[in-house]
Design an enzyme around this catalytic site. Structure first.
Site, PDB file in Angstrom:
ATOM      1  N   GLY A  57       8.268 -10.624  13.607  1.00 59.74           N
ATOM      2  CA  GLY A  57       8.999  -9.411  13.234  1.00 59.74           C
ATOM      3  C   GLY A  57       8.374  -8.141  13.784  1.00 59.74           C
ATOM      4  O   GLY A  57       9.077  -7.295  14.352  1.00 59.74           O
ATOM      5  N   GLY A  74      -4.359  -0.847  13.166  1.00 56.66           N
ATOM      6  CA  GLY A  74      -3.011  -0.832  12.584  1.00 56.66           C
ATOM      7  C   GLY A  74      -2.803   0.146  11.442  1.00 56.66           C
ATOM      8  O   GLY A  74      -1.662   0.388  11.039  1.00 56.66           O
ATOM      9  N   TYR A 103      -4.656  -3.981   9.844  1.00 55.04           N
ATOM     10  CA  TYR A 103      -5.416  -2.803   9.410  1.00 55.04           C
ATOM     11  C   TYR A 103      -6.629  -3.143   8.556  1.00 55.04           C
ATOM     12  O   TYR A 103      -7.469  -2.281   8.321  1.00 55.04           O
ATOM     13  CB  TYR A 103      -4.526  -1.776   8.701  1.00 55.04           C
ATOM     14  CG  TYR A 103      -3.486  -2.339   7.783  1.00 55.04           C
ATOM     15  CD1 TYR A 103      -2.194  -2.579   8.240  1.00 55.04           C
ATOM     16  CD2 TYR A 103      -3.787  -2.630   6.459  1.00 55.04           C
ATOM     17  CE1 TYR A 103      -1.224  -3.101   7.413  1.00 55.04           C
ATOM     18  CE2 TYR A 103      -2.823  -3.142   5.612  1.00 55.04           C
ATOM     19  CZ  TYR A 103      -1.542  -3.382   6.099  1.00 55.04           C
ATOM     20  OH  TYR A 103      -0.586  -3.901   5.262  1.00 55.04           O
ATOM     21  N   LYS A 151      14.011  -7.575   4.937  1.00 50.61           N
ATOM     22  CA  LYS A 151      14.237  -6.674   6.078  1.00 50.61           C
ATOM     23  C   LYS A 151      15.530  -6.979   6.852  1.00 50.61           C
ATOM     24  O   LYS A 151      16.129  -6.079   7.435  1.00 50.61           O
ATOM     25  CB  LYS A 151      13.041  -6.713   7.037  1.00 50.61           C
ATOM     26  CG  LYS A 151      11.845  -5.924   6.533  1.00 50.61           C
ATOM     27  CD  LYS A 151      10.763  -5.871   7.583  1.00 50.61           C
ATOM     28  CE  LYS A 151       9.727  -4.826   7.234  1.00 50.61           C
ATOM     29  NZ  LYS A 151       8.858  -4.497   8.364  1.00 50.61           N
ATOM     30  N   LEU A 199       0.835  -1.211   0.000  1.00 56.75           N
ATOM     31  CA  LEU A 199       0.000   0.000   0.000  1.00 56.75           C
ATOM     32  C   LEU A 199       0.868   1.258   0.000  1.00 56.75           C
ATOM     33  O   LEU A 199       0.352   2.367  -0.123  1.00 56.75           O
ATOM     34  CB  LEU A 199      -0.908  -0.010   1.239  1.00 56.75           C
ATOM     35  CG  LEU A 199      -1.924  -1.148   1.285  1.00 56.75           C
ATOM     36  CD1 LEU A 199      -2.583  -1.225   2.652  1.00 56.75           C
ATOM     37  CD2 LEU A 199      -2.977  -0.964   0.204  1.00 56.75           C
ATOM     38  N   ASN A 248       5.312 -13.144  18.670  1.00 57.23           N
ATOM     39  CA  ASN A 248       6.737 -12.843  18.823  1.00 57.23           C
ATOM     40  C   ASN A 248       7.460 -12.906  17.481  1.00 57.23           C
ATOM     41  O   ASN A 248       8.571 -13.391  17.380  1.00 57.23           O
ATOM     42  CB  ASN A 248       7.383 -13.803  19.834  1.00 57.23           C
ATOM     43  CG  ASN A 248       7.103 -15.252  19.514  1.00 57.23           C
ATOM     44  OD1 ASN A 248       6.051 -15.784  19.881  1.00 57.23           O
ATOM     45  ND2 ASN A 248       8.002 -15.890  18.799  1.00 57.23           N
ATOM     46  N   THR A 262      10.554  -4.364   2.516  1.00 53.06           N
ATOM     47  CA  THR A 262       9.574  -5.245   3.140  1.00 53.06           C
ATOM     48  C   THR A 262       9.976  -6.703   2.928  1.00 53.06           C
ATOM     49  O   THR A 262      11.043  -6.989   2.382  1.00 53.06           O
ATOM     50  CB  THR A 262       8.133  -4.902   2.658  1.00 53.06           C
ATOM     51  OG1 THR A 262       7.219  -5.668   3.425  1.00 53.06           O
ATOM     52  CG2 THR A 262       7.913  -5.173   1.184  1.00 53.06           C
ATOM     53  N   LEU A 317      -2.324  -4.586  15.263  1.00 51.99           N
ATOM     54  CA  LEU A 317      -1.477  -4.160  14.147  1.00 51.99           C
ATOM     55  C   LEU A 317      -2.129  -4.419  12.793  1.00 51.99           C
ATOM     56  O   LEU A 317      -1.727  -3.856  11.778  1.00 51.99           O
ATOM     57  CB  LEU A 317      -0.115  -4.878  14.223  1.00 51.99           C
ATOM     58  CG  LEU A 317       1.024  -4.073  14.848  1.00 51.99           C
ATOM     59  CD1 LEU A 317       0.627  -3.432  16.158  1.00 51.99           C
ATOM     60  CD2 LEU A 317       2.263  -4.896  15.020  1.00 51.99           C
TER      61      LEU A 317
HETATM   62  P1  NAP Z   1       5.427 -12.762  11.652  1.00 53.25           P
HETATM   63  O1  NAP Z   1       6.851 -12.368  11.745  1.00 53.25           O
HETATM   64  O2  NAP Z   1       5.036 -13.919  10.806  1.00 53.25           O
HETATM   65  O3  NAP Z   1       4.900 -13.008  13.167  1.00 53.25           O
HETATM   66  C1  NAP Z   1       3.606 -13.447  13.440  1.00 53.25           C
HETATM   67  C2  NAP Z   1       3.534 -13.913  14.898  1.00 53.25           C
HETATM   68  O4  NAP Z   1       2.190 -14.346  15.143  1.00 53.25           O
HETATM   69  C3  NAP Z   1       4.436 -15.093  15.221  1.00 53.25           C
HETATM   70  O5  NAP Z   1       4.900 -14.982  16.531  1.00 53.25           O
HETATM   71  C4  NAP Z   1       3.484 -16.284  15.094  1.00 53.25           C
HETATM   72  O6  NAP Z   1       3.823 -17.366  15.914  1.00 53.25           O
HETATM   73  C5  NAP Z   1       2.204 -15.684  15.633  1.00 53.25           C
HETATM   74  N1  NAP Z   1       1.028 -16.399  15.129  1.00 53.25           N
HETATM   75  C6  NAP Z   1       0.668 -16.579  13.837  1.00 53.25           C
HETATM   76  N2  NAP Z   1      -0.488 -17.266  13.771  1.00 53.25           N
HETATM   77  C7  NAP Z   1      -0.849 -17.530  15.050  1.00 53.25           C
HETATM   78  C8  NAP Z   1      -1.944 -18.235  15.649  1.00 53.25           C
HETATM   79  N3  NAP Z   1      -2.907 -18.775  14.890  1.00 53.25           N
HETATM   80  N4  NAP Z   1      -1.983 -18.324  16.994  1.00 53.25           N
HETATM   81  C9  NAP Z   1      -1.012 -17.782  17.750  1.00 53.25           C
HETATM   82  N5  NAP Z   1       0.046 -17.106  17.247  1.00 53.25           N
HETATM   83  C10 NAP Z   1       0.123 -16.981  15.925  1.00 53.25           C
HETATM   84  O7  NAP Z   1       4.548 -11.534  11.121  1.00 53.25           O
HETATM   85  P2  NAP Z   1       4.804  -9.972  11.397  1.00 53.25           P
HETATM   86  O8  NAP Z   1       5.600  -9.399  10.285  1.00 53.25           O
HETATM   87  O9  NAP Z   1       5.259  -9.828  12.796  1.00 53.25           O
HETATM   88  O10 NAP Z   1       3.312  -9.390  11.215  1.00 53.25           O
HETATM   89  C11 NAP Z   1       2.318  -9.733  12.141  1.00 53.25           C
HETATM   90  C12 NAP Z   1       1.031  -8.943  11.886  1.00 53.25           C
HETATM   91  O11 NAP Z   1       1.275  -7.552  12.045  1.00 53.25           O
HETATM   92  C13 NAP Z   1       0.459  -9.113  10.484  1.00 53.25           C
HETATM   93  O12 NAP Z   1      -0.942  -9.149  10.586  1.00 53.25           O
HETATM   94  C14 NAP Z   1       0.889  -7.852   9.766  1.00 53.25           C
HETATM   95  O13 NAP Z   1      -0.001  -7.488   8.723  1.00 53.25           O
HETATM   96  C15 NAP Z   1       0.830  -6.848  10.897  1.00 53.25           C
HETATM   97  N6  NAP Z   1       1.737  -5.702  10.699  1.00 53.25           N
HETATM   98  C16 NAP Z   1       1.186  -4.467  10.631  1.00 53.25           C
HETATM   99  C17 NAP Z   1       1.998  -3.369  10.487  1.00 53.25           C
HETATM  100  C18 NAP Z   1       1.378  -2.005  10.422  1.00 53.25           C
HETATM  101  O14 NAP Z   1       2.045  -1.069   9.984  1.00 53.25           O
HETATM  102  N7  NAP Z   1       0.162  -1.849  10.862  1.00 53.25           N
HETATM  103  C19 NAP Z   1       3.396  -3.522  10.402  1.00 53.25           C
HETATM  104  C20 NAP Z   1       3.925  -4.819  10.475  1.00 53.25           C
HETATM  105  C21 NAP Z   1       3.091  -5.898  10.628  1.00 53.25           C
HETATM  106  P3  NAP Z   1       4.956 -18.442  15.490  1.00 53.25           P
HETATM  107  O15 NAP Z   1       6.244 -17.689  15.506  1.00 53.25           O
HETATM  108  O16 NAP Z   1       4.838 -19.472  16.528  1.00 53.25           O
HETATM  109  O17 NAP Z   1       4.572 -18.889  14.117  1.00 53.25           O
END
Ligand code: NAP
Length: 293
Positions: free
Chosen positions: A137, A255, A234, A73, A23, A135, A69, A232
């Site tokens: 990124g 978010g 959106y 990263k 986006l 836990n 992205t 987080l």
């Molecule tokens: P990520 O690195 O894949 O981390 C996701 C985390 O969620 C991991 O700890 C994962 O656990 C856990 N998880 C996934 N599915 C789960 C479930 N069903 N039950 C319990 N835990 C679960 O992803 P990320 O980059 O951190 O992004 C996470 C979210 O934040 C996404 O929705 C993304 O769109 C959003 N985000 C938003 C912004 C913003 O600007 N608003 C910026 C960044 C990210 P495991 O490690 O055990 O798999």
């Protein structure tokens, strides 16, 4: 109106793979048009094996700066001349700028995350407890952001004990380590009544599984008065998690604001001037078909 590209148009962009769904071009180009600047912000799909050559090419064609992205990263780090302490702390770069013919990497996700907490909901956080779900990124930027705001305690809850331990260990040599604790989701019930800020960094509730929430209504009902629920995600806006939280009287933050603010912070680094944040917010809302709020 189509933008006029001239012989002097300067290049900005975002690298990722894939990057088609980003986006960022929408909000950045809206801000550039509003400011009347001769810049353009483009998406650059770059496969991991082409990252190094692409960055060398960016230097050759005088790219002013770019966002980073998934999946670049962390991989971008060795290709940069300098990394800001904030990007070092969270171990990821989302913004790169060309300074004195060198690439400098930073991370604006922290600034994006804390923006609404520092403005609309600003308060003394020094006695407050933050509970972060997930836990991955994004959780790293959230932990660093909560630390920057001065939270007394920061709990990170995850489902995989090994990953949680690695997450915890990664902060060992930083001051964040002192008020950070990790645990499994089993600890949630005990923590909710003392939680002032509850952040969902998992994808639970994200489109298309919009009926899911990381917490049940009964669990959310245990939040203390005045607690903030921050998702987080959106899309949808609001998520099921935020709808439930609002119903229980909590403050809800979506978010989208983090997305806008991390983008505005990056654009400010490249353009070195005040950024029309509201124009970026509106551009995203319109693009996503969301109502103003
Ligand atoms: P990520 O690195 O894949 O981390 C996701 C985390 O969620 C991991 O700890 C994962 O656990 C856990 N998880 C996934 N599915 C789960 C479930 N069903 N039950 C319990 N835990 C679960 O992803 P990320 O980059 O951190 O992004 C996470 C979210 O934040 C996404 O929705 C993304 O769109 C959003 N985000 C938003 C912004 C913003 O600007 N608003 C910026 C960044 C990210 P495991 O490690 O055990 O798999």
């Amino acid at each position: 109106m189509t933008k006029l590209i001239t012989g002097k148009t300067k290049l900005l962009g975002v690298i990722g793979y894939p990057v088609e769904h980003s986006l960022s071009p929408v909000m950045h180009n809206a801000a550039i048009a509003h400011l009347g600047l001769d810049y353009v912000y483009l998406p650059f799909p770059i496969a991991p094996e082409n990252l190094e050559i692409a960055i060398a090419g960016f230097a050759a064609i005088d790219v002013v700066g770019f966002n980073v992205t998934i999946p670049h990263k962390q991989a971008i780090v060795p290709l940069l001349s300098e990394i800001t302490p904030i990007a070092q702390a969270i171990g990821a770069v989302n913004t790169v700028s060309r300074q004195n013919n060198q690439w400098v990497g930073t991370n604006t996700d922290i600034e994006g995350f804390i923006a609404p907490l520092q403005t609309t909901y600003n308060q003394d956080w020094s006695q407050k407890v933050a509970v972060i779900l997930g836990n991955g990124g994004a959780a790293r930027a959230v932990v660093a952001g909560c630390h920057q705001l001065g939270f007394a305690k920061i709990y990170v809850l995850g489902r995989n004990e090994q990953k949680l331990q690695a997450f915890c260990d990664s902060w060992n040599n930083s001051s964040i380590d002192e008020n950070l604790q990790v645990g499994t989701w089993h600890e949630l019930a005990k923590l909710i009544p003392q939680t002032d800020l509850l952040v969902n960094t998992t994808p639970i509730g994200m489109y298309p599984k919009v009926d899911e929430s990381p917490l049940s209504a009964a669990e959310i009902a245990q939040l203390p008065q005045g607690a903030i629920a921050y998702d987080l995600i959106y899309i949808p806006k609001p998520t099921q998690f935020l709808q439930l939280a609002e119903k229980q009287g909590a403050i809800a933050i979506n978010g989208l604001e983090m997305l806008v603010q991390q983008g505005a912070a990056a654009l400010k680094i490249w353009l070195q001037q005040e950024i029309p944040v509201e124009v970026m917010r509106q551009a995203l809302q319109n693009h996503l078909g969301l109502k103003n709020s």
